[in-house]
Write a protein that holds these residues in place. Structure first.
Motif, PDB file in Angstrom:
ATOM      1  N   GLU A   1       0.835  -1.211   0.000  1.00 50.19           N
ATOM      2  CA  GLU A   1       0.000   0.000   0.000  1.00 50.19           C
ATOM      3  C   GLU A   1       0.867   1.257   0.000  1.00 50.19           C
ATOM      4  O   GLU A   1       0.603   2.205  -0.749  1.00 50.19           O
TER       5      GLU A   1
ATOM      6  N   GLU B   1       1.054   4.061  -2.936  1.00 52.48           N
ATOM      7  CA  GLU B   1       0.791   5.465  -2.638  1.00 52.48           C
ATOM      8  C   GLU B   1       1.946   6.354  -3.084  1.00 52.48           C
ATOM      9  O   GLU B   1       1.747   7.532  -3.399  1.00 52.48           O
TER      10      GLU B   1
ATOM     11  N   CYS C   1      -5.697  -3.019  -1.133  1.00 53.18           N
ATOM     12  CA  CYS C   1      -5.097  -2.293  -2.245  1.00 53.18           C
ATOM     13  C   CYS C   1      -5.958  -2.267  -3.508  1.00 53.18           C
ATOM     14  O   CYS C   1      -5.464  -1.866  -4.580  1.00 53.18           O
ATOM     15  N   GLU C   2      -7.205  -2.676  -3.411  1.00 52.59           N
ATOM     16  CA  GLU C   2      -8.027  -2.775  -4.616  1.00 52.59           C
ATOM     17  C   GLU C   2      -8.231  -1.420  -5.294  1.00 52.59           C
ATOM     18  O   GLU C   2      -8.439  -1.349  -6.517  1.00 52.59           O
ATOM     19  N   ARG C   3      -8.124  -0.335  -4.528  1.00 52.95           N
ATOM     20  CA  ARG C   3      -8.345   0.987  -5.120  1.00 52.95           C
ATOM     21  C   ARG C   3      -7.259   1.380  -6.112  1.00 52.95           C
ATOM     22  O   ARG C   3      -7.428   2.344  -6.877  1.00 52.95           O
TER      23      ARG C   3
END
Length: 261
Positions: A63, A67, A89-91
């Motif tokens: 993640e 980011e 972390c699907e976003r």
């Protein structure tokens, strides 16, 4: 190329981390944002790197990498850990992919060469550290970065033996911690150059540490062993006035660059 059957040790590791996934994902030593930021700082990755996160767990480091603008392939033996990593972390969409399996499986090579390979708190579950590091090196491009981060231990045989015995009592999937020098040597012997290492302290609470483990003995027995050991680099317990045990540990992060020769 077909995937080989997992070893008994890999199955034991997967089972242990399936069981402790919920506590692991919330553990202070795993979630500490300052420690994760320091890991990325030491890694010094080039912008928009493709990173192999080995033993990715619930995606905490992945993640942070995402980011920061990187792309990630994460791999872990635990189905439960991978499920949590995918949710976390699907976003980030197609910039991340998580695989259930071993580093030695053929799947990671399908995405090589990587700009960086990274593992955190994984090495002490590995039976053959040299093979583990060499495999990562083989998946890197020339000039790629390899980062190993793990708790360290004492080079003195008596202290080291006691420390590793305690770790195995608390977690049956534990193999052995490296000393700081051994961590750096693993990179050098695997063909990495410009190796540097940062070692820093972190603190464990005995109860939290034990309760998220996969112990071989009951808690009170391990507590007494923890309080009875010799002075040890990497694992220094101290009983507090309220009866809790504070353990000062050391973590080393080593970074090397794959030679272009």
């Amino acid at each position: 190329m077909s995937r080989s059957a997992p070893s008994s040790h890999d199955r034991a590791v997967a089972s242990a981390f399936d069981a402790q996934a919920d506590q692991f994902e919330r553990a202070p030593v795993q979630t500490d944002p300052t420690a994760i930021a320091r890991l990325l700082e030491v890694a010094e990755l080039e912008p928009e790197s493709l990173v192999l996160d080995v033993g990715c767990g619930p995606g905490l480091v992945a993640e942070a990498l995402l980011e920061a603008g990187h792309s990630v392939v994460g791999i872990d033996l635990s189905n439960e850990m991978i499920a949590r990593a995918r949710r976390r972390c699907e976003r980030f969409g197609d910039r991340v992919l998580f695989l259930v399996g071993s580093l030695q499986d053929p799947e990671p090579a399908e995405f090589a060469p990587f700009d960086a390979c990274l593992s955190r708190y994984v090495l002490h579950h590995i039976h053959d550290p040299m093979l583990f590091v060499a495999r990562q090196g083989s998946l890197l491009r020339s000039g790629g970065v390899l980062v190993l981060s793990d708790q360290t231990t004492d080079p003195a045989p008596e202290s080291r033996s006691w420390h590793q015995g305690v770790e195995r009592l608390r977690d049956h999937s534990h193999t052995s911690h490296a000393t700081p020098g051994e961590l750096a040597d693993l990179l050098t012997v695997s063909g990495m150059e410009s190796v540097h290492l940062l070692e820093e302290t972190f603190v464990l609470d005995f109860d939290e540490w034990f309760d998220r483990g996969s112990p071989q003995r009951e808690k009170e027995f391990v507590r007494q062993v923890v309080l009875s050991g010799p002075p040890t680099h990497g694992f220094r317990p101290q009983e507090q006035p309220d009866g809790r045990i504070r353990i000062e540990c050391w973590r080393a992060t080593a970074r090397g660059i794959k030679s272009g020769r």
